[in-house]
Design a protein around this motif. Structure first.
Motif, short mmCIF file in Angstrom:
data_model
loop_
_atom_site.label_atom_id
_atom_site.label_comp_id
_atom_site.label_asym_id
_atom_site.label_seq_id
_atom_site.Cartn_x
_atom_site.Cartn_y
_atom_site.Cartn_z
N THR A 1 0.76 -1.33 0.01
CA THR A 1 -0.13 -0.02 0.03
C THR A 1 0.82 1.17 -0.05
OG1 THR A 1 -0.27 -0.03 2.50
CG2 THR A 1 -1.81 -1.12 1.16
N GLU A 2 2.12 1.20 0.00
CA GLU A 2 3.15 2.32 0.29
C GLU A 2 3.88 2.51 -1.14
OE1 GLU A 2 5.41 2.27 3.71
OE2 GLU A 2 3.88 1.67 5.12
N ARG A 3 3.57 1.44 -1.96
CA ARG A 3 4.58 1.78 -3.30
C ARG A 3 3.74 2.66 -4.40
NH1 ARG A 3 6.39 -4.21 -5.31
NH2 ARG A 3 6.27 -3.08 -7.21
N THR A 4 4.57 3.64 -4.61
CA THR A 4 3.80 4.68 -5.67
C THR A 4 3.45 3.93 -7.03
OG1 THR A 4 6.11 5.27 -6.15
CG2 THR A 4 5.11 6.65 -4.37
N ASP A 5 4.15 3.00 -7.22
CA ASP A 5 4.03 2.53 -8.45
C ASP A 5 2.73 1.52 -8.47
OD1 ASP A 5 4.91 0.32 -6.90
OD2 ASP A 5 6.39 -0.52 -8.62
N LEU A 6 2.15 1.38 -7.39
CA LEU A 6 0.69 0.60 -7.19
C LEU A 6 -0.21 1.64 -6.95
CD1 LEU A 6 1.73 -2.58 -5.35
CD2 LEU A 6 1.33 -2.36 -7.96
N MET A 7 -0.06 2.95 -7.05
CA MET A 7 -1.11 3.77 -6.92
C MET A 7 -2.19 3.61 -7.82
SD MET A 7 -0.09 7.72 -5.87
CE MET A 7 1.24 7.82 -7.31
N PRO A 8 -3.49 3.57 -7.34
CA PRO A 8 -4.66 3.58 -8.21
C PRO A 8 -4.84 4.53 -9.14
CG PRO A 8 -5.25 3.19 -5.91
CD PRO A 8 -3.89 3.70 -5.82
N ARG A 9 -5.51 4.39 -10.16
CA ARG A 9 -5.64 5.53 -11.17
C ARG A 9 -7.00 6.40 -10.83
NH1 ARG A 9 -5.54 2.25 -17.04
NH2 ARG A 9 -3.13 2.39 -17.33
N THR A 10 -6.94 7.66 -11.38
CA THR A 10 -7.95 8.63 -10.85
C THR A 10 -9.13 8.34 -11.98
OG1 THR A 10 -7.18 10.30 -12.57
CG2 THR A 10 -6.25 10.35 -10.11
N TYR A 11 -10.08 9.04 -11.80
CA TYR A 11 -11.20 9.11 -12.80
C TYR A 11 -11.55 10.68 -12.86
CZ TYR A 11 -15.99 8.98 -14.56
OH TYR A 11 -17.00 9.25 -15.43
N PRO A 12 -11.09 11.21 -13.71
CA PRO A 12 -11.28 12.39 -14.07
C PRO A 12 -12.66 12.87 -14.82
CG PRO A 12 -9.79 11.66 -15.75
CD PRO A 12 -9.90 10.74 -14.77
N VAL A 13 -13.21 13.78 -14.57
CA VAL A 13 -14.61 14.06 -15.24
C VAL A 13 -14.79 15.46 -15.94
CG1 VAL A 13 -17.08 13.85 -14.68
CG2 VAL A 13 -15.54 12.72 -13.10
#
Length: 269
Positions: free
Chosen positions: A167-179
């Motif tokens: 959960t601390e790895r930046t390469d496993l950050m979830p993607r955003t949902y821009p609107v």
């Protein structure tokens, strides 16, 4: 199984003394009360996150497989989320839903590396929504990843995420949902500031949230929720309360999911 012997089949039962009606009723009442207390304790501890009281562990996740397309969107992602005491210093927060994404395939909604990490439990569908805070200055995408895993697989995945600090790895950050056309129009990968990922063991679901600034500024030093909400944290994400936003929204969406799961696994009366 060995067949019964003649002695076993012809042994006479011993007479049982007659029970007093009042004592019988009292005994039955105690049993019913005891079962009620046990059931209530299990349900209560499960709803508060105690996976040792998992109601689905015995029968697998079969009753939960269809939740992603049989539950109203407002149940998973309420139009407004109240965060009493969820902000920095225990301040109250309120988040308003900007939009709900169309149900997505995992390949479209998740970063390839995160999808690869979830591969042991498979991935069925991803549901996402984006929220904005009351000041219109921060935006947060929250997601529910419905997996194909069974209880043992989800527990193993949770152990891995915890043990390896994934959960601390930046390469496993979830993607955003821009609107488009909203305050979240510029909320892309470069705007991610804080995030959290929680693998559930009570259901085949992974809950995540990722937050950023509504003005589309880039964030060079994103922090996981644990660090962004720590005392003394001085990054932009921490100072703006973006760690609290990600955690607060994820927690409340997760609670709603737990309620839906509890309803789905409740035995018929």
């Amino acid at each position: 199984m060995p067949s019964e012997t003649p002695a076993e089949t012809t042994t006479r039962l011993r007479p049982v003394p007659a029970r007093h009606p009042g004592r019988t009723a009292a005994a039955i009442g105690c049993v019913v009360l005891g079962l009620g207390l046990i059931g209530g304790a299990v349900t209560g501890s499960w709803l508060t996150g105690d996976s040792s009281a998992d109601p689905a562990s015995g029968a697998g996740y079969a009753p939960l497989r269809t939740l992603w397309h049989s539950t109203p969107v407002d149940t998973f992602f309420p139009r407004t989320l109240k965060g009493d005491g969820a902000g920095p210093g225990g301040a109250d927060r309120t988040w308003t839903r900007v939009a709900v994404a169309p149900e997505s395939t995992c390949a479209r909604a998740l970063d390839p590396l995160l999808l690869k990490t979830l591969r042991p439990v498979g991935c069925e569908r991803v549901l996402r929504a984006t929220y904005v805070d009351a000041t219109q200055s921060t935006v947060t995408t929250v997601g529910l990843v419905f997996t194909e895993g069974e209880p043992s697989g989800m527990k193993a995945l949770d152990t891995r995420f915890t043990g390896e600090k994934l959960t601390e790895r930046t390469d496993l950050m979830p993607r955003t949902y821009p609107v488009k056309g909203t305050v979240a129009a510029g909320f892309g990968d470069g705007q991610r500031a804080s995030w959290t990922v929680n693998v559930l063991t009570e259901a085949p679901v992974v809950v995540y949230a990722v937050s950023g600034f509504a003005d589309a500024r880039r964030v060079p030093d994103p922090q996981p929720v644990a660090k962004a909400t720590a005392d003394g944290a001085k990054t932009a994400a921490a100072q703006a309360g973006l760690g609290h936003d990600a955690k607060g929204i994820a927690d409340r969406v997760e609670r709603g999911l737990r309620t839906s799961v509890s309803t789905a696994t409740e035995p018929p009366r």
